[in-house]
Scaffold this motif. Sequence first.
Motif, PDB file in Angstrom:
ATOM      1  N   GLY A 324      45.027 102.583 102.947  1.00  0.00           N
ATOM      2  CA  GLY A 324      43.875 102.796 102.085  1.00  0.00           C
ATOM      3  C   GLY A 324      42.584 102.235 102.640  1.00  0.00           C
ATOM      4  N   ASP A 325      41.475 102.674 102.028  1.00  0.00           N
ATOM      5  CA  ASP A 325      40.144 102.167 102.369  1.00  0.00           C
ATOM      6  C   ASP A 325      39.831 100.879 101.616  1.00  0.00           C
ATOM      7  N   ILE A 326      40.401 100.730 100.409  1.00  0.00           N
ATOM      8  CA  ILE A 326      40.247  99.515  99.601  1.00  0.00           C
ATOM      9  C   ILE A 326      41.615  98.852  99.474  1.00  0.00           C
ATOM     10  N   LEU A 327      41.688  97.575  99.811  1.00  0.00           N
ATOM     11  CA  LEU A 327      42.932  96.810  99.762  1.00  0.00           C
ATOM     12  C   LEU A 327      42.886  95.854  98.580  1.00  0.00           C
ATOM     13  N   ILE A 328      43.931  95.871  97.757  1.00  0.00           N
ATOM     14  CA  ILE A 328      44.004  95.023  96.558  1.00  0.00           C
ATOM     15  C   ILE A 328      45.304  94.230  96.589  1.00  0.00           C
ATOM     16  N   ILE A 329      45.240  92.983  96.135  1.00  0.00           N
ATOM     17  CA  ILE A 329      46.444  92.169  95.966  1.00  0.00           C
ATOM     18  C   ILE A 329      46.748  92.066  94.471  1.00  0.00           C
ATOM     19  N   LEU A 330      47.994  92.319  94.101  1.00  0.00           N
ATOM     20  CA  LEU A 330      48.457  92.110  92.729  1.00  0.00           C
ATOM     21  C   LEU A 330      49.675  91.219  92.768  1.00  0.00           C
ATOM     22  N   ASP A 331      49.612  90.057  92.098  1.00  0.00           N
ATOM     23  CA  ASP A 331      50.778  89.181  92.018  1.00  0.00           C
ATOM     24  C   ASP A 331      51.844  89.802  91.125  1.00  0.00           C
ATOM     25  N   ALA A 332      53.087  89.719  91.574  1.00  0.00           N
ATOM     26  CA  ALA A 332      54.187  90.341  90.835  1.00  0.00           C
ATOM     27  C   ALA A 332      54.543  89.600  89.560  1.00  0.00           C
ATOM     28  N   ASP A 333      54.000  88.391  89.358  1.00  0.00           N
ATOM     29  CA  ASP A 333      54.329  87.660  88.130  1.00  0.00           C
ATOM     30  C   ASP A 333      53.596  88.214  86.911  1.00  0.00           C
ATOM     31  N   LEU A 334      52.643  89.139  87.116  1.00  0.00           N
ATOM     32  CA  LEU A 334      51.910  89.810  86.041  1.00  0.00           C
ATOM     33  C   LEU A 334      51.080  88.861  85.180  1.00  0.00           C
ATOM     34  N   THR A 335      50.760  87.682  85.710  1.00  0.00           N
ATOM     35  CA  THR A 335      49.841  86.803  84.983  1.00  0.00           C
ATOM     36  C   THR A 335      48.428  87.404  84.974  1.00  0.00           C
ATOM     37  N   VAL A 336      48.134  88.243  85.956  1.00  0.00           N
ATOM     38  CA  VAL A 336      46.929  89.082  85.929  1.00  0.00           C
ATOM     39  C   VAL A 336      47.385  90.500  85.605  1.00  0.00           C
ATOM     40  N   PRO A 337      46.912  91.085  84.528  1.00  0.00           N
ATOM     41  CA  PRO A 337      47.398  92.409  84.126  1.00  0.00           C
ATOM     42  C   PRO A 337      46.990  93.496  85.118  1.00  0.00           C
ATOM     43  N   PRO A 338      47.908  94.384  85.502  1.00  0.00           N
ATOM     44  CA  PRO A 338      47.556  95.490  86.408  1.00  0.00           C
ATOM     45  C   PRO A 338      46.439  96.358  85.845  1.00  0.00           C
ATOM     46  N   GLU A 339      46.322  96.422  84.533  1.00  0.00           N
ATOM     47  CA  GLU A 339      45.278  97.248  83.909  1.00  0.00           C
ATOM     48  C   GLU A 339      43.865  96.823  84.311  1.00  0.00           C
ATOM     49  N   ASP A 340      43.703  95.584  84.821  1.00  0.00           N
ATOM     50  CA  ASP A 340      42.385  95.102  85.237  1.00  0.00           C
ATOM     51  C   ASP A 340      41.991  95.569  86.633  1.00  0.00           C
ATOM     52  N   LEU A 341      42.912  96.120  87.403  1.00  0.00           N
ATOM     53  CA  LEU A 341      42.625  96.437  88.800  1.00  0.00           C
ATOM     54  C   LEU A 341      41.486  97.438  88.991  1.00  0.00           C
ATOM     55  N   PRO A 342      41.324  98.461  88.119  1.00  0.00           N
ATOM     56  CA  PRO A 342      40.184  99.373  88.324  1.00  0.00           C
ATOM     57  C   PRO A 342      38.832  98.683  88.318  1.00  0.00           C
ATOM     58  N   ARG A 343      38.696  97.554  87.630  1.00  0.00           N
ATOM     59  CA  ARG A 343      37.433  96.830  87.631  1.00  0.00           C
ATOM     60  C   ARG A 343      37.119  96.281  89.020  1.00  0.00           C
ATOM     61  N   PHE A 344      38.150  95.887  89.762  1.00  0.00           N
ATOM     62  CA  PHE A 344      37.958  95.407  91.129  1.00  0.00           C
ATOM     63  C   PHE A 344      37.511  96.562  92.029  1.00  0.00           C
ATOM     64  N   VAL A 345      38.128  97.720  91.839  1.00  0.00           N
ATOM     65  CA  VAL A 345      37.746  98.901  92.614  1.00  0.00           C
ATOM     66  C   VAL A 345      36.303  99.290  92.299  1.00  0.00           C
ATOM     67  N   ASP A 346      35.931  99.267  91.020  1.00  0.00           N
ATOM     68  CA  ASP A 346      34.566  99.632  90.627  1.00  0.00           C
ATOM     69  C   ASP A 346      33.530  98.722  91.285  1.00  0.00           C
ATOM     70  N   ALA A 347      33.849  97.416  91.359  1.00  0.00           N
ATOM     71  CA  ALA A 347      32.906  96.467  91.969  1.00  0.00           C
ATOM     72  C   ALA A 347      32.658  96.803  93.430  1.00  0.00           C
ATOM     73  N   LEU A 348      33.702  97.237  94.142  1.00  0.00           N
ATOM     74  CA  LEU A 348      33.540  97.601  95.541  1.00  0.00           C
ATOM     75  C   LEU A 348      32.890  98.972  95.685  1.00  0.00           C
ATOM     76  N   GLN A 349      33.338  99.945  94.899  1.00  0.00           N
ATOM     77  CA  GLN A 349      32.781 101.294  95.013  1.00  0.00           C
ATOM     78  C   GLN A 349      31.285 101.329  94.692  1.00  0.00           C
ATOM     79  N   SER A 350      30.866 100.523  93.728  1.00  0.00           N
ATOM     80  CA  SER A 350      29.450 100.488  93.343  1.00  0.00           C
ATOM     81  C   SER A 350      28.606  99.690  94.324  1.00  0.00           C
ATOM     82  N   ARG A 351      29.265  99.045  95.309  1.00  0.00           N
ATOM     83  CA  ARG A 351      28.608  98.192  96.300  1.00  0.00           C
ATOM     84  C   ARG A 351      28.023  96.923  95.700  1.00  0.00           C
ATOM     85  N   LYS A 352      28.413  96.603  94.469  1.00  0.00           N
ATOM     86  CA  LYS A 352      27.969  95.333  93.895  1.00  0.00           C
ATOM     87  C   LYS A 352      28.685  94.165  94.564  1.00  0.00           C
TER      88      LYS A 352
END
Length: 480
Positions: A324-352
């Motif tokens: 991929g062009d964007i690399l993301i880390i997700l911990d398997a313990d799910l203490t960070v919900p996978p549903e939040d990952l698009p926000r990380f992508v948006d921050a990079l795609q928007s160049r913010k």
Amino acid sequence: MRAFLAEPEFLQFQRDRRSHWDGVAERFGGRRRAAKYYHHRLEDIFRFLVRPGLRILEVGCGEGDLIAALQPGFGVGIDFSSAMIEVAKRRHDSVFFVQADAHAFPMDTTFDVIILSDLLNDVWEVQTVLDEVNQLSSPHTRILINSYNRLWEPLLAIADRLNLARPNLYQNWLTVEDLQNLLYLSELETIRTWPEILWPLNTPLLATISNRFLCRVWPFHHQSLTHLVVARPMPREFDLAEPMISVVVPTRNEAGNIPEIFKRMPDFSLPTEVIFVEGHSQDDTYAVIEAHLQEQQPWRGKLFRQQGEGKGDAVREGFTHAEGDILIILDADLTVPPEDLPRFVDALQSRKADFANGVRLVYPMYEEAMRFANLIGNKFFSLGFSWVLGQPIKDTLCGTKAIWRKDYEVIAENRSYFGELDPFGDFDLLLGAAKSNLKIVDIPIRYRSRAYGSTNISRWRHGALLFRMLFTAARKIKFV
């Protein structure tokens, strides 16, 4: 083109400046005398910030020594003094030198790095120069500025009278806050700033102590001779193809969490792959992942057995296999919900953001999500690393992070600079991002308690390791 460029007052200003710098070039002919150490120190600083082989523009290049020292793959030096340009051409045939005014560049290309060293104090209108810089910038361009501290003016005047330093005409008084405001007006944003050079003479030991250590701390930083600013273009619309997403999931003894990962992986509305790196589990994590990958998924799945040890090694192995062009880390313990990952992508795609860093310390945590001692430790290290890296880092150990692949590749190429201290993978990326002048942006998330298994973090052993990494970061980034 700005109307003032044709005004008599501006034209007289330029004639006076050009005549002055032509005279300096003829008088000194490239010899720096007492200022030699100052300029060599600046070259060391810029070499730390800029890797060789990039497309580099220096505006106000003088004799061209700074840009030549950076070994550009394609280098252009601009100066409005014809005498300075002639000296630069004689000294450095590896750089293309052009006589031009900083208020109106005769170019229509972009550069990876644009340098304004000791220039903005000496121009008619700073914002116009920065507007021109913005026109030659791409989303990944870094603008490097150093501007001298006017508190040094009496001492520099004495050095001039003693024929020890180059003379200057009356200068603009630019504080760091002034520079940040002018950058903002030109749609450029500051990544970080810091003071440099407290003692500008080549005095053994005193120069090292003053310029590597004392100038970084209160109250000495107020007396530093120059300030460095790293900036980049503000986010704007760019014609980019849709990126592919690679989510890397390091897993060890997480069999009970695997079904939820498959169930809750979000739809990014972009081509997506999910890469599981299984790290020598004592339960049936590998078999559970393998079984779920047999089922139809809206994304492409990959599974690898980890060759090394530790989460950091698993992340690096996953990134190696990622397409991929964007690399993301997700911990398997799910203490960070996978549903939040698009926000990380948006921050990079928007160049913010160039690097999106998850933060667990903003929203209230779920019960028992983090022990009180761990919470205090995280806050302490966030303050320490924010001070060292020069960017606000509220949470250093949240496992969820996102970065552009091409930026990660630069970090990976230079990993040996920091050594192999980090078993987590978080600091490997954070320190590398800071060293590469990436814009780090915190993404607050709601931190859940673990539903299955137990943490692999050892509070005291890993806490001691964090101190080692903090000191390494200070030595390798702050006190250089």
